[in-house]
Design a protein around this motif. Structure first.
Motif, PDB file in Angstrom:
ATOM      1  N   PHE A 284     -60.260  -6.129 -41.090  1.00 21.74           N
ATOM      2  CA  PHE A 284     -61.313  -5.435 -40.353  1.00 21.74           C
ATOM      3  C   PHE A 284     -61.462  -4.040 -40.940  1.00 21.74           C
ATOM      4  N   ARG A 285     -62.557  -3.414 -40.622  1.00 20.32           N
ATOM      5  CA  ARG A 285     -62.792  -2.053 -41.101  1.00 20.32           C
ATOM      6  C   ARG A 285     -62.604  -1.071 -39.966  1.00 20.32           C
ATOM      7  N   SER A 286     -61.968   0.028 -40.315  1.00 19.00           N
ATOM      8  CA  SER A 286     -61.730   1.063 -39.312  1.00 19.00           C
ATOM      9  C   SER A 286     -61.559   2.400 -40.018  1.00 19.00           C
ATOM     10  N   VAL A 287     -61.522   3.453 -39.233  1.00 21.27           N
ATOM     11  CA  VAL A 287     -61.404   4.805 -39.770  1.00 21.27           C
ATOM     12  C   VAL A 287     -59.941   5.213 -39.789  1.00 21.27           C
TER      13      VAL A 287
ATOM     14  N   ARG B 184     -65.971  -6.797 -35.393  1.00 23.84           N
ATOM     15  CA  ARG B 184     -66.184  -7.589 -36.607  1.00 23.84           C
ATOM     16  C   ARG B 184     -64.846  -7.730 -37.320  1.00 23.84           C
ATOM     17  N   VAL B 185     -64.288  -8.912 -37.258  1.00 21.11           N
ATOM     18  CA  VAL B 185     -62.971  -9.187 -37.827  1.00 21.11           C
ATOM     19  C   VAL B 185     -63.067 -10.477 -38.647  1.00 21.11           C
ATOM     20  N   ARG B 186     -62.383 -10.498 -39.774  1.00 16.38           N
ATOM     21  CA  ARG B 186     -62.318 -11.713 -40.570  1.00 16.38           C
ATOM     22  C   ARG B 186     -60.889 -12.238 -40.528  1.00 16.38           C
ATOM     23  N   TYR B 187     -60.772 -13.434 -39.979  1.00 13.52           N
ATOM     24  CA  TYR B 187     -59.465 -14.087 -39.870  1.00 13.52           C
ATOM     25  C   TYR B 187     -59.332 -15.111 -40.997  1.00 13.52           C
ATOM     26  N   GLN B 188     -58.148 -15.165 -41.596  1.00 11.74           N
ATOM     27  CA  GLN B 188     -57.897 -16.107 -42.677  1.00 11.74           C
ATOM     28  C   GLN B 188     -56.591 -16.846 -42.447  1.00 11.74           C
ATOM     29  N   LEU B 189     -56.610 -18.114 -42.819  1.00  6.48           N
ATOM     30  CA  LEU B 189     -55.385 -18.905 -42.860  1.00  6.48           C
ATOM     31  C   LEU B 189     -55.181 -19.335 -44.304  1.00  6.48           C
ATOM     32  N   LEU B 190     -54.115 -18.857 -44.913  1.00  2.00           N
ATOM     33  CA  LEU B 190     -53.775 -19.238 -46.273  1.00  2.00           C
ATOM     34  C   LEU B 190     -52.890 -20.473 -46.226  1.00  2.00           C
ATOM     35  N   VAL B 191     -53.219 -21.458 -47.045  1.00  2.00           N
ATOM     36  CA  VAL B 191     -52.514 -22.737 -47.027  1.00  2.00           C
ATOM     37  C   VAL B 191     -51.999 -23.029 -48.424  1.00  2.00           C
TER      38      VAL B 191
ATOM     39  N   LEU C 213     -57.519  -1.823 -31.836  1.00  2.00           N
ATOM     40  CA  LEU C 213     -58.822  -1.748 -32.490  1.00  2.00           C
ATOM     41  C   LEU C 213     -59.629  -3.050 -32.376  1.00  2.00           C
ATOM     42  N   ILE C 214     -58.949  -4.160 -32.181  1.00  2.00           N
ATOM     43  CA  ILE C 214     -59.654  -5.439 -32.103  1.00  2.00           C
ATOM     44  C   ILE C 214     -59.982  -5.726 -30.647  1.00  2.00           C
TER      45      ILE C 214
ATOM     46  N   ARG D  81     -63.660 -15.913 -35.904  1.00  2.00           N
ATOM     47  CA  ARG D  81     -62.800 -16.046 -34.729  1.00  2.00           C
ATOM     48  C   ARG D  81     -61.375 -16.278 -35.177  1.00  2.00           C
ATOM     49  N   ALA D  82     -60.447 -15.983 -34.304  1.00  2.00           N
ATOM     50  CA  ALA D  82     -59.038 -16.203 -34.627  1.00  2.00           C
ATOM     51  C   ALA D  82     -58.814 -17.683 -34.943  1.00  2.00           C
ATOM     52  N   ILE D  83     -58.055 -17.949 -35.983  1.00  2.00           N
ATOM     53  CA  ILE D  83     -57.775 -19.327 -36.384  1.00  2.00           C
ATOM     54  C   ILE D  83     -57.026 -20.025 -35.253  1.00  2.00           C
ATOM     55  N   ALA D  84     -57.549 -21.157 -34.817  1.00  2.00           N
ATOM     56  CA  ALA D  84     -56.952 -21.883 -33.697  1.00  2.00           C
ATOM     57  C   ALA D  84     -55.542 -22.328 -34.035  1.00  2.00           C
ATOM     58  N   ALA D  85     -54.679 -22.293 -33.028  1.00  2.00           N
ATOM     59  CA  ALA D  85     -53.287 -22.715 -33.230  1.00  2.00           C
ATOM     60  C   ALA D  85     -53.211 -24.179 -33.637  1.00  2.00           C
ATOM     61  N   GLU D  86     -54.201 -24.982 -33.181  1.00  2.00           N
ATOM     62  CA  GLU D  86     -54.194 -26.404 -33.534  1.00  2.00           C
ATOM     63  C   GLU D  86     -54.363 -26.591 -35.042  1.00  2.00           C
TER      64      GLU D  86
END
Length: 828
Positions: A89-92, A205-212, A199-200, A66-71
C-alpha cells in the motif's frame, strides 16, 4: 496370431541378412535424437522456468484488492506448495520533519520463495545477498527513500501510528522488476507490524499477494483450480505474464529448442523413407513367390505392416534408452550452466518417443511397403516387372501429414512449425524440379566429356527417377545440416548480440521538463554519456472507434488487465531504431491531426487496427486520434520503449515527465550519488539483475541448442547414407557388367566418381540456396532477427556436399570392385 508369428520370423530373417539394419538404425537414431532433445529440453525448460521465477519471487503469484482468503492459502498448502503473503500500500513516511509518499510492502518471513533480497550498508555501496527479512519493529528502505528524507542507518521513521528503525538499505527485490515505471520509493517491513500502523481501513487501496512455490505439476494443478474460482478481483500471474523483456527471451529460447526438435523429426522421416524405398525394392522377389503360393495382397500388407510396427517398437525403445543416456551426458557437460541441479525429466518424452517412432515408420515407410502387396506373380519369370510406385500425392501426402501432426507437438509453436515446414516442402519441390531439369539436359553435356564422364552422366539419365529421389534425399539432408550451421553461426549470435556489453542497466525516470537540458549536460560532462530522453505521460484507453472500452468484454485476463490500466504514452518525431513498422507508415513533419503508433502485441490483444480512432483519458482530458501505424518492438533490447507513441504536437501541452536509459560500469556507480544530489526529483532504477537473468537464459539456450544440434546432425548422416544406398544395387550390377566386359577397376572408379560428382554438385548448390532462404524466412518472420547472407555457405556447401557424396558413394560400392564379376552378378 499366425500372421504375427510369421511377421516375427520374417523380421528375424531380414535382421540376420542385414536388410533391415538401415531402417532400424534410422528409427533408433531418430528416436534417440528426439528423446534426447525431449528429455534434455524438458529438464532445461523446467530449470529455465525455475530460474526465471526469481523475477516473480515465486512460481505463481495471486493478486487481489481484497485480503487473500484463508481457504486459498489452505488449498495451496494441501497441494504441498509453499506460500508467503505480502501486503502493499502507499502511505506517507515522516522523518526529520519531512514527508514522503512511499510504497510500503509488508512480507512474511518466508518471502521471497524464489531469488534473494539484496541489501547494503550505505548508499550505492556493494550489495550482499540475504535470506532474512525485516524483523518486527525494523524496516528496510530503498536508496531513493533514503535520499529524499536524508536518512542514515539507525534513524527512526514514523509510519501511521507506529515508529520503526532503519535497519538496512534495500537494493534489490526479485519481484520488483515487473513494473519499473510506476513505483514510489520502497519501504519493506514485517507483515505482523501492519496492524500497528492502523493504516489499512475499509476503503483503503491495498494490494494483497499470495506467493506460491513448488513443483511444476503441483503449481499447474493449483493454478487450474484457482482460475476456476468465481473471483473477478483475483489475478493469477505466472512467469510468462511478467516483464516483456523476459517473456521475449523465454519465447525465443523455446523457439530455438523447438526448431532443433522439429529438424530432428524432419530428418527422421527422410531417413526412414529413403531406407524403406530400398527395402521394398529388395523384397519384390519374395513377394512375387508368396503371390505364386496363394498369398493375398491383404495378407502381404498385414505381414509387412506388423513387421514394421515390431521393428519400430523395438527400435523406439532402444532409442529412448539411448536418448536418456545421451541427455544424462549432456547434463553432465552442461552442469555449469545452472546454479542448481536440473530437475528430473518427466514421463512425457518416453511417451513421445514411442509415438514418434511408430508414427514416423507408418507415415514414411508404409507408402513404399504397400508396393509389396501389388507385386505381380509374373515377376518370378520376368524380373523387370515391378509394381507401380504410388502416386506422388499419395506418397508424400501421407508423409507430409504425419510430419505436420508431429512437429507442432514437439516444437510448441505453430508459427515456427508452419514456416520451417513450408521451407522443407519448398526445398523438396525445388530439388525435384531442378533435378528433373538438369537430368533432362545432361545429354547435351555428354558429347563434350570424356568416356568416364559420359558413362557417369548416362547412368544418371538412365535412372532418372532414382536419381531425382537421391538428389531430393541428399539435398534435403544437406540443406537441414546447413540450416543448423546457419542457425548456430548467424541467428544465435544475432540473438546474443541483442544484449551486448554496454546494454543499458539503469533507467532514470521522473525527469521534469525543466531538468532535461541540465541532466543531459550532467551526463555528458561527468559520465561521458549521450542519452536520449523521451517524454512520458500517463493515460488510459477509454474508447476505440467511439465504443467505450469495457475490460469485462475481453475474454483473456491479460486483455482485461491492459484495458483497465493506464499506459505510458510518449510522442516522437522519428521512430526508434529498435522498432519496425508492420502496418501503415510513419508520420511526416508538420502533421496537424493527432496520430498514434501502436505496438503490435497490444494492438492484437485489444483488437486495435490500422486507422482506428483511439481515445485516451489523460489528466481528466480526453485526447482522440487515428492509428497511423502498427510497429513491432524489441522488448528484449532493454531500451526505452512504449506501447503507444503520438506524433509531435499531439500531447506536448499536457504535463508529463521524461525517461532515459543508460549504461554505467560498476566503477562509475558512485556518479549516481552526485546525480541524485543534483536532481533530487529523478528516480534511479537499477535493472542489472534483470539483464543478467535474461543474458543467462540466452547463454544457456545457445549452449543447449549446440548440444541438441550435434545429435540432429547424426540423423542427417543417416539420411545421406540412406540416400546413397538407394541406387546401390543398380550400381553394383552395372559395375559387375562393366567388369565382365573388360572395364578396369580404374575405369569403373572414374565412372562412379563422375556420377557422384555431378549429383553432389547439384545438391550442394541447391541445398545452399534453400538453407539461406529458410534461414532468412525464420529470422525475418519467426525470430524477428536481422540476418545477412552468409557467402561462405555458397562456397563451402557445394564442395562439402560433393566430397561427402563422392566419398560415401565410393565407399558404398568399393566391395564390388574387389569381387569377381560372376559372384557379383549372382548376388544381385
Amino acid at each position: 496370431m499366425t500372421i504375427l508369428r510369421h511377421s516375427i520370423i520374417a523380421l528375424r530373417r531380414d535382421w540376420r541378412s542385414g536388410e533391415l539394419s538401415l531402417i532400424a538404425i534410422a528409427i533408433l537414431l531418430a528416436v534417440a535424437s528426439l528423446s534426447s532433445v525431449s528429455f534434455f529440453t524438458d529438464r532445461i525448460r523446467q530449470a529455465t522456468e525455475i530460474q526465471a521465477t526469481e523475477l516473480l519471487a515465486a512460481d505463481l503469484v495471486l493478486r487481489s484488492g481484497r485480503a487473500i482468503a484463508a481457504e486459498i492459502v489452505d488449498l495451496a498448502k494441501s497441494e504441498q506448495l509453499t506460500t508467503a503473503l505480502t501486503t502493499s500500500f502507499r502511505s506517507v513516511i515522516v522523518a526529520n520533519e519531512k514527508l514522503q509518499m512511499a510504497e510500503v510492502k509488508a512480507v512474511e518471513a518466508a518471502y521471497p520463495l524464489r531469488g534473494q533480497l539484496r541489501t547494503s550498508e550505505s548508499l550505492f555501496a556493494p550489495e550482499t545477498r540475504t535470506e532474512e527479512t525485516p524483523a518486527p519493529g525494523a524496516v528496510w528502505a530503498d536508496p531513493r527513500l533514503m535520499q529524499l528524507l536524508g536518512l542514515q542507518m539507525g534513524d527512526a521513521i514514523r509510519l501511521g501510528a507506529a515508529q520503526f528503525t532503519i535497519a538496512r538499505i534495500l537494493t534489490y527485490e526479485p519481484d520488483r522488476g515487473g513494473d519499473i515505471f510506476n513505483i514510489a520509493p520502497r519501504l519493506l517491513m514485517h507483515l505482523d507490524d501492519v496492524a500497528a500502523t492502523e493504516l489499512i481501513l475499509p476503503g483503503s487501496r491495498v494490494r494483497y499477494q499470495l506467493l506460491v512455490g513448488g513443483g511444476l505439476d503441483e503449481v499447474a494443478r493449483f493454478r487450474e483450480k484457482i482460475e476456476g474460482l468465481d473471483d473477478e478481483q483475483l489475478q493469477v500471474r505466472g512467469i510468462r505474464d511478467a516483464r516483456p523483456e523476459l517473456k521475449a527471451a523465454l519465447e525465443r529460447a523455446e523457439q530455438f529448442l523447438g526448431l532443433a526438435a522439429l529438424v530432428s523429426i524432419a530428418l527422421a522421416g527422410l531417413a526412414v523413407a529413403m531406407s524403406a524405398q530400398r527395402y521394398a525394392l529388395r523384397h519384390f522377389d519374395n513377394c512375387a513367390v508368396m503371390r505364386c503360393l496363394g498369398a493375398e495382397q491383404r495378407l502381404i500388407s498385414r505381414l509387412y505392416l506388423l513387421q514394421m510396427l515390431i521393428l519400430s517398437l523395438l527400435s523406439s525403445l532402444s532409442g529412448i534408452g539411448l536418448g536418456f543416456l545421451a541427455q544424462e551426458a549432456l547434463v553432465s557437460l552442461a552442469s555449469g550452466l545452472t546454479k542448481d541441479a536440473l530437475p528430473r525429466p518427466s514421463i512425457y518424452p518416453v511417451f513421445y518417443g514411442l509415438v514418434a517412432g511408430t508414427v514416423t515408420t507408418i507415415g514414411f515407410a508404409m507408402p513404399q511397403i504397400q508396393r509389396l502387396s501389388r507385386v505381380s506373380p509374373l515377376r518370378v519369370l520376368r524380373r523387370e516387372l515391378a509394381p507401380v510406385a504410388p502416386g506422388g500425392l499419395l506418397t508424400y501426402g501421407i508423409a507430409i501429414s504425419t510430419l505436420a501432426l508431429l512437429t507442432p507437438w514437439q516444437s510448441g509453436s505453430i508459427k515456427l512449425t508452419a514456416y520451417t515446414f513450408s521451407g522443407l516442402i519448398v526445398t523438396v519441390c525445388l530439388l525435384f524440379l531442378v533435378a528433373r531439369l538438369v537430368i533432362r539436359y545432361l545429354s547435351g553435356l555428354r558429347s563434350h566429356a570424356g568416356l568416364a564422364v559420359r558413362y557417369g552422366l548416362s547412368n544418371i539419365r538412365r535412372r532418372a527417377k532414382l536419381s531425382v529421389a537421391q538428389i531430393i534425399g541428399i539435398g534435403s539432408g544437406i540443406m537441414v545440416m546447413l540450416l543448423l550451421f546457419l542457425i548456430r553461426t548467424d541467428l544465435l549470435e544475432n540473438w546474443r548480440e541483442r544484449l551486448p556489453e554496454g546494454t543499458p542497466n539503469y533507467f532514470l525516470i521522473n525527469i521534469q521538463a525543466d531538468e532535461v537540458a541540465a541532466l543531459r549536460a550532467f551526463l555528458q560532462q561527468d559520465a561521458a554519456l549521450t542519452a536520449a530522453l523521451y517524454p512520458m505521460i500517463r493515460g488510459r484507453l477509454v474508447a476505440i472507434n467511439g465504443t467505450t472500452v469495457a475490460p469485462d468484454s475481453y475474454p483473456g485476463q491479460r486483455a482485461q488487465r491492459l484495458a483497465a490500466r493506464e499506459f505510458n504514452l510518449s510522442w516522437a518525431k522519428d521512430m526508434q531504431a529498435n522498432n519496425r513498422l508492420v502496418q501503415g507508415s510513419w508520420w511526416q513533419a508538420g502533421e496537424e491531426a493527432t496520430l498514434f503508433s501502436v505496438e503490435a502485441g497490444i494492438a492484437e490483444t485489444l483488437g486495435i487496427g490500422l486507422h482506428d480512432t483511439l481515445s485516451y483519458s489523460i489528466g481528466g482530458r480526453e485526447v482522440s486520434g487515428k492509428v497511423a501505424n502498427i510497429r513491432e518492438v524489441e522488448w528484449d533490447s532493454f531500451e526505452v520503449n512504449f506501447f503507444v507513441i503520438a506524433n509531435p504536437g499531439a500531447l506536448d501541452e499536457l504535463p508529463g515527465t521524461y525517461i532515459t536509459s543508460l549504461y554505467l560500469p560498476p566503477e562509475k556507480r558512485q556518479l549516481l550519488i552526485a546525480l541524485v544530489q543534483s536532481f533530487p526529483s529523478v528516480t534511479v532504477f537499477d535493472i542489472d539483475a534483470l539483464i543478467s537473468q535474461v543474458r543467462l537464459i540466452m547463454n544457456r539456450v545457445i549452449r543447449t541448442v549446440e548440444f541438441v544440434f550435434g545429435f540432429t546432425l547424426l540423423t542427417g548422416l543417416v539420411v545421406l547414407l540412406a540416400a546413397l544406398q538407394t541406387t546401390h544395387d543398380e550400381r553394383t550390377k552395372e559395375s559387375a557388367l562393366l567388369s565382365a566386359l573388360g572395364a578396369s577397376r580404374r575405369k569403373i572408379l572414374a565412372i562412379l566418381t563422375a556420377e557422384f560428382l555431378c549429383i553432389g554438385l547439384i545438391t550442394g548448390i541447391l541445398a545452399a540456396l534453400a538453407a539461406s532462404c529458410v534461414e532468412f524466412i525464420l529470422a525475418r518472420f519467426v525470430f524477428n532477427l536481422e540476418v545477412s547472407i552468409n557467402l561462405w555457405v555458397w562456397l563451402v556447401a557445394p564442395l562439402l556436399c560433393t566430397a561427402v557424396v563422392v566419398i560415401g558413394g565410393l565407399v558404398g560400392t568399393r566391395k564390388v570392385l574387389h569381387t569377381p564379376p560372376l559372384v557379383a552378378l549372382r548376388n544381385v
